[in-house]
Every structure is written in C-alpha cells, then in structure tokens.
Design a protein around this motif. Structure first.
Motif, mmCIF file in Angstrom:
data_model
loop_
_atom_site.group_PDB
_atom_site.id
_atom_site.type_symbol
_atom_site.label_atom_id
_atom_site.label_comp_id
_atom_site.label_asym_id
_atom_site.label_seq_id
_atom_site.Cartn_x
_atom_site.Cartn_y
_atom_site.Cartn_z
ATOM 1 N N ILE A 18 0.833 -1.207 0.000
ATOM 2 C CA ILE A 18 0.000 0.000 0.000
ATOM 3 C C ILE A 18 0.864 1.252 0.000
ATOM 4 N N VAL A 19 1.929 1.253 0.839
ATOM 5 C CA VAL A 19 2.822 2.421 0.890
ATOM 6 C C VAL A 19 3.517 2.629 -0.447
ATOM 7 N N SER A 20 3.984 1.525 -1.064
ATOM 8 C CA SER A 20 4.672 1.630 -2.353
ATOM 9 C C SER A 20 3.740 2.176 -3.422
ATOM 10 N N LEU A 21 2.534 1.632 -3.447
ATOM 11 C CA LEU A 21 1.565 2.103 -4.439
ATOM 12 C C LEU A 21 1.244 3.575 -4.214
ATOM 13 N N ILE A 26 1.898 9.298 -5.764
ATOM 14 C CA ILE A 26 2.272 10.686 -5.424
ATOM 15 C C ILE A 26 3.342 11.208 -6.384
ATOM 16 N N TYR A 27 4.334 10.329 -6.723
ATOM 17 C CA TYR A 27 5.426 10.749 -7.618
ATOM 18 C C TYR A 27 4.880 11.136 -8.992
ATOM 19 N N PHE A 28 4.047 10.279 -9.561
ATOM 20 C CA PHE A 28 3.545 10.540 -10.911
ATOM 21 C C PHE A 28 2.571 11.719 -10.937
ATOM 22 N N ILE A 29 1.793 11.859 -9.881
ATOM 23 C CA ILE A 29 0.883 13.018 -9.821
ATOM 24 C C ILE A 29 1.690 14.309 -9.723
ATOM 25 N N VAL A 182 2.542 -0.938 -11.773
ATOM 26 C CA VAL A 182 2.648 -1.021 -10.314
ATOM 27 C C VAL A 182 1.404 -1.676 -9.714
ATOM 28 N N ALA A 183 0.225 -1.279 -10.212
ATOM 29 C CA ALA A 183 -1.015 -1.871 -9.694
ATOM 30 C C ALA A 183 -1.076 -3.356 -9.989
ATOM 31 N N GLY A 184 -0.633 -3.748 -11.226
ATOM 32 C CA GLY A 184 -0.643 -5.166 -11.577
ATOM 33 C C GLY A 184 0.264 -5.971 -10.676
ATOM 34 N N VAL A 185 1.447 -5.429 -10.424
ATOM 35 C CA VAL A 185 2.388 -6.129 -9.538
ATOM 36 C C VAL A 185 1.805 -6.252 -8.131
ATOM 37 N N SER A 186 1.142 -5.159 -7.645
ATOM 38 C CA SER A 186 0.539 -5.191 -6.299
ATOM 39 C C SER A 186 -0.570 -6.232 -6.228
ATOM 40 N N ILE A 187 -1.411 -6.257 -7.264
ATOM 41 C CA ILE A 187 -2.512 -7.244 -7.282
ATOM 42 C C ILE A 187 -1.951 -8.653 -7.305
#
Length: 608
Positions: A18-21, A26-29, A182-187
């Motif tokens: 969750i923190v990584s995501l 935040i970085y991309f925004i 990133v979302a795919g890796v998290s899922i």
C-alpha cells in the motif's frame, strides 16, 4: 511459524504494498503537476503579456491619431491616455524580457524594444503643423512594424505551449502505463498472499469446521490430520483428544442409556394410564399398551406417524387432539372427561396435556396422558347423588318447620312472651339459612349432573340490570350504601337465561352488600369488550385475602370474616354456582381484590 507471526508478516507485506503504491501515485501526480506548472510559468504568462502589449499599442495609436488630427477636440485627454499606455507597454515589455523561455524570444524582444523606441521617438518629435501627413507616412508604418513583432512574440509562445501540451500528454500516458504496471504487480502480490493464506490458514479451519460438524452428528471416529506446530495445529490436536474422549464416553455410557431407556419404556408400558409422546413435529415417538388399546391401533402402525394425520381417521384420537387446543380454556375444564367403553366396561379418563420444553423454553415435544379416573368419577357421582338426596329429603322437614314457626308467630294461635318471640325469630332465621343452603346444594347437583335446563331469550342489558338490582334496593337502603350504576349506551341485546344471569348478579351484589360497611359504595359498570359485554361489580368493603383469590370460585370455600352476622353465613356454593352459570353461557368470570380496599367481580357474556 506461529499463526500470529504469519498473520503479522502478512499485514506488514500488505502495508508495504500500500505504501509503495501510494508513493508511486504521489510521484507521478507530482510529475504531471510540474509539467502543467511549467506550461503556465513559461508560456501562458508570456502570451498574456503579449496581448497586453498589443492592447496598449492600439491605445497609443488611437491617441496619436487624435493628437495629430485637424479636428478640434480635447487633445489633452488623448495625451494623457498616450502617456499611460506608453508606460504600461514599457512595463509589460520589461516583464516579457524577464520571462524569456523559448529559443529566439530574446532576439525578438530586443528588436521589439528598438522598434518601439523609434516609434515613440517619431511620435514625440512630430511637427504638429504638418502632423497629419507625417502620422500616415511615418507613424503608421512604424506602428505596424511594432505590432507585427508583438504578434510574432505571441505566436512563438503559443507554438511552444502547444508543443509542451503534447509533451504533457506523453507524460500522462507514461504515468498511466507505470501506474498500471505497479497496480498489476501489487494485485499479483495480493493474489499470492490470498492463495498462501488459503492453504496455510483457511484450509485447516475449513477442515476443522467439517470435523466439528461431524462430531456434532455423533461421528466420534473423525480425526484431523494437521501436522503444523502453530495454533491451528495445537487446536487440531486438542480436537482429536476431545473426539477420542467422546468416543470413549459414548462407548461407556451407551449401554447405560439403553438400559435406562428400556426401564423408562417398561414403566410407561405398565402404567394404567394411556400415554402418547410426540416430538416437535407432532410425530408419535412413544405410546404404551393402554393407549394403543384405547385407540384401537397397533403400536407399530402409530409410531413415527403424524398425530394430525392419524386424528382424521380415528374419532377418539381426534377428540383428544382437538381438546389439546382448548386445554388452557377454563370454560373447557368441565368437559375434560372422556367416557370410553374399555374392556367391556364404561370407564372415565381425564385428559392431560404437557408441552416438553428445552432450556430456551422452546417446545420440543408433547405428552398426552389419559388418566383413568373411573373410581374417582364413581365416587363423585355417588357424592353428588347423596348430596342431592339428602338435600331433597331435608327440604320437606325444613319447610314444615318453617311453616310451624310461622304459625307459632301468628297471634291468632296465641301470644308469645318476649323471650319466646326472640327464640322463634332466631329459629326462623336459621331455618331460612338452612333452606337457602339446601336450595344451593340442589342447584349445584342439578348443574353437575347435567339436568339443569337453560331457557334462552333475547334481552337488553338495561332490562337485565333492572331485574337484578330492583330486589336489592331495600338492602342498599338498610345499610345506607350508595349504588353507582354506569351502563354504556347502545349495548347489543344478549341471548341468555334471564333467571340464571340475574341470579348471578344478585348473588354478587348480595356478597358486595355483606362485605361493605354502612355508608359504603358499590359500583356497577357495563360496557362492550370486543365480542363480549363486560359486567363489573366493585365494592368498597374489606376485600379478599390473597390466599383466597385462587380458591374463591371453588365449592365450599368461605372467606373468614369475624364481623359478619350469623344470618349472612353460607356454605360457599354461591360463587361456584355463578361460575357454572356464566361458563354455561360461554362466558368467563374472575375477581381482583386488594385486601382492605375492596373487591371487583367481573364476568363477560358473548353477544348474540
């Protein structure tokens, strides 16, 4: 690894994901935000300044046109506008020079400043006598050259802004791609965790649940094969030990249970009373020989069958089962006896129903008992016959004694002295009381034997009250008792035996007068209550002691009172007869009383 530690590591991994995501988001925004701010900082401000330069240049030109024209107007105002516009132009030009962000913009601004200064110099050195020609020949061309440079500045920034907007779109698309990765890796990580949790935690719990369910179905041979050393493994080991103990207990106690069951069945089988036991679904689970013989059905054909279905084809069982629905109705108590020809002999059975409840007061079965009360019934009939016979035999001599006393008191036979008259008056009251007792005993015997005849007729409540209250008026006056009569208007007519119900009201009023002190008050209220008419007789007397409340309508029950005259004493049959009369009319009667504050007798009669 302990289950607690495993779950903790799972939570930590989820938190890291969750923190990584969140960090990537935040970085991309922030990256998109910086791109937008760069566009605003580099080009949008320059475009706005260029538009201001063009606006002020137009104001300068308009002012020069008025100043150098031959038209007689107030040229001081135009001169003032010219000065303000020139100053603002120079300010905005300086702002543009401080915000150079594009290639060629610096050289363009230098050229613009030179051409503007030439334009201003020409405007301010113009000879006003020939100004109109010089305005068109010198100022207008220079004005157009300056304005062209302003538009060039505007185009450079617009072109750059469009290019940066395309760059921003590329950044946005790359951000979207990175976020999806990133979302795919998290899922993927979450799915792996869930699958691992299912194998490590969920699967053993599901297996444990199935085994517990099997144990609840008394399958004590079930065991759980979990080799882990965590909490679930410890629980599985404890479960296996419990199942083993239960199995041992079952084996050790099953013979005792069977023995107890056989003993209970033997006791039930040898009872003289008929017993039928049902479960929560009204299926017969036990019936003894007497019950089977009474119903005329073999035990094998009734065990396991629904008693509702069996009652449709067996009249006796139907009578028993239908009676269960009315067993709590007080009006049905007198009909609780069954007269059955059993073993070539007429016998009487008393129906008794008991609901079997569990710890939560939920009905889990029922017991129907037909108690053989033939001996008691015969004794009761003998008693009633004896009472009726004795009462009838006593009535004639008592009537003769009463007549003799009346003759003795007749002055035509001879005068009595004071002492003799006092004795004969006392004897007359006692004979009167004895005659009343005998009449009550005869009435009760007739009611219990079923020989009482009821003559029903339609009568209004007002007429009924009048028939009952009128004979009591003299007693009210003698004790100075106030009668409060309150009868609801528009009451429907009642179909009843007027003499019987009037007797009930008179008896209740007579009791109220007896137990109410001189100067007291008696209230009669009559109103509707659903499909019934409710009669209430309330006195202000001494009331009834709590120990007599539940027995007051039983035969031969008398409320002890030391302040009553002997002439009022009875044998405790009045209220018992009143109860029989009311219940014969399908009504109910009851009493409520607080000792020392009076009593209230209430009865209801159905309408129609």
């Amino acid at each position: 690894m302990k289950l607690k530690t495993l779950i903790l590591w799972g939570y930590i991994l989820m938190a890291v994901i969750i923190v990584s995501l969140s960090a990537f988001s935040i970085y991309f925004i922030e990256r998109l935000n910086r791109t937008s701010e760069k566009i605003l900082e580099d080009n949008y401000v320059s475009i706005e300044f260029a538009n201001r330069l063009i606006d002020n240049l137009d104001i300068i030109d308009n002012s020069q046109a008025i100043i150098f024209s031959k038209i007689q107007t107030d040229k001081s105002l135009s001169q003032k506008e010219y000065t303000v516009a020139k100053n603002e132009f120079q300010n905005y030009l300086k702002s543009c020079e401080n915000n150079i962000s594009e290639s060629g913009e610096k050289e363009l601004l230098k050229k613009l400043r030179v051409e503007f200064e030439i334009y201003i110099l020409n405007a301010e050195k113009t000879d006003t006598s020939i100004s109109e020609f010089k305005y068109y020949d010198e100022l207008i061309p220079q004005y157009r050259k300056v304005k062209s440079l302003c538009y060039e500045l505007l185009r450079i920034n617009e072109k750059a802004m469009l290019a940066k907007n395309e760059d921003s779109k590329l950044v946005s698309k790359s951000t979207e791609l990175y976020m999806l990765i990133v979302a795919g890796v998290s899922i993927l990580f979450v799915i792996i965790i869930i699958l691992k949790a299912h194998g490590i935690i969920t699967q053993p719990i599901l297996e444990l649940t199935e085994k517990v369910k099997a144990i609840s179905e008394k399958k004590y041979s079930e065991r759980i094969n979990i080799k882990s050393k965590n909490e679930i493994g410890i629980l599985a080991n404890s479960f296996n030990k419990m199942a083993e103990k239960l199995s041992e207990f079952e084996k050790s106690s099953i013979e005792r249970l069977i023995s107890e069951k056989k003993r209970a069945e033997a006791i039930v089988e040898n009872m003289r009373d008929a017993i039928i036991v049902t479960d929560e679904n009204n299926e017969v689970i036990l019936i003894n020989n007497v019950g089977s013989e009474l119903l005329g059905i073999q035990q094998a054909k009734i065990i396991g069958k629904n008693i509702n279905e069996l009652s449709h084809t067996n009249n006796l069982l139907n009578n028993i089962w239908e009676g269960k629905k009315e067993s709590k109705d007080s009006a049905a108590d007198k009909d609780n006896y069954l007269r059955i020809i059993f073993k070539d002999k007429e016998e009487f059975f008393l129906k008794d129903y008991t609901d079997v409840l569990d710890a939560n007061s939920k009905i889990i079965g029922g017991i129907v008992v037909l108690k053989n009360v033939t001996g008691f019934k015969e004794l009761d009939e003998i008693k009633n016959g004896f009472i009726a016979t004795v009462s009838h035999e006593l009535k004639t001599p008592l009537a003769a004694i009463n007549m003799s006393l009346r003759l003795m008191l007749d002055s035509r036979i001879g005068n009595l002295n004071g002492e003799q008259k006092k004795l004969t008056d006392s004897m007359k009251e006692e004979v009167k009381r004895l005659l009343k007792m005998v009449n009550e005993l005869l009435n009760l015997s007739k009611i219990e034997s079923g020989g009482e005849i009821y003559k029903y007729q339609d009568i209004s409540v007002d007429e009924l009250i009048d028939a009952a209250v009128t004979p009591m008026i003299m007693m009210f006056e003698q004790k100075n008792i106030m009668l409060d009569l309150n009868v609801q208007e528009g009451l429907p007519k009642l179909k009843l035996d007027v003499n019987k119900i009037a007797w009930v009201i008179i008896n209740l009023l007579n009791n109220a007068v007896r137990y109410t002190n001189t100067g007291g008050k008696i209230k009669i209220y009559v109103n509707t209550q659903g499909r019934f008419v409710k009669f209430s007789i309330k006195d202000s007397g001494e009331g009834i002691k709590p120990e007599y409340i539940d027995k007051i309508f039983q035969k031969f029950v008398q409320v002890n009172s030391f302040n009553l005259e002997s002439q009022y004493k009875g044998i405790g049959l009045g209220l018992a007869i009143a109860k029989e009369f009311i219940e014969a009319h399908k009504g109910k009667i009851w009493v409520s009383s607080e000792y020392g504050k009076g009593s209230e007798f209430v009865f209801t009669l159905p309408v129609g």
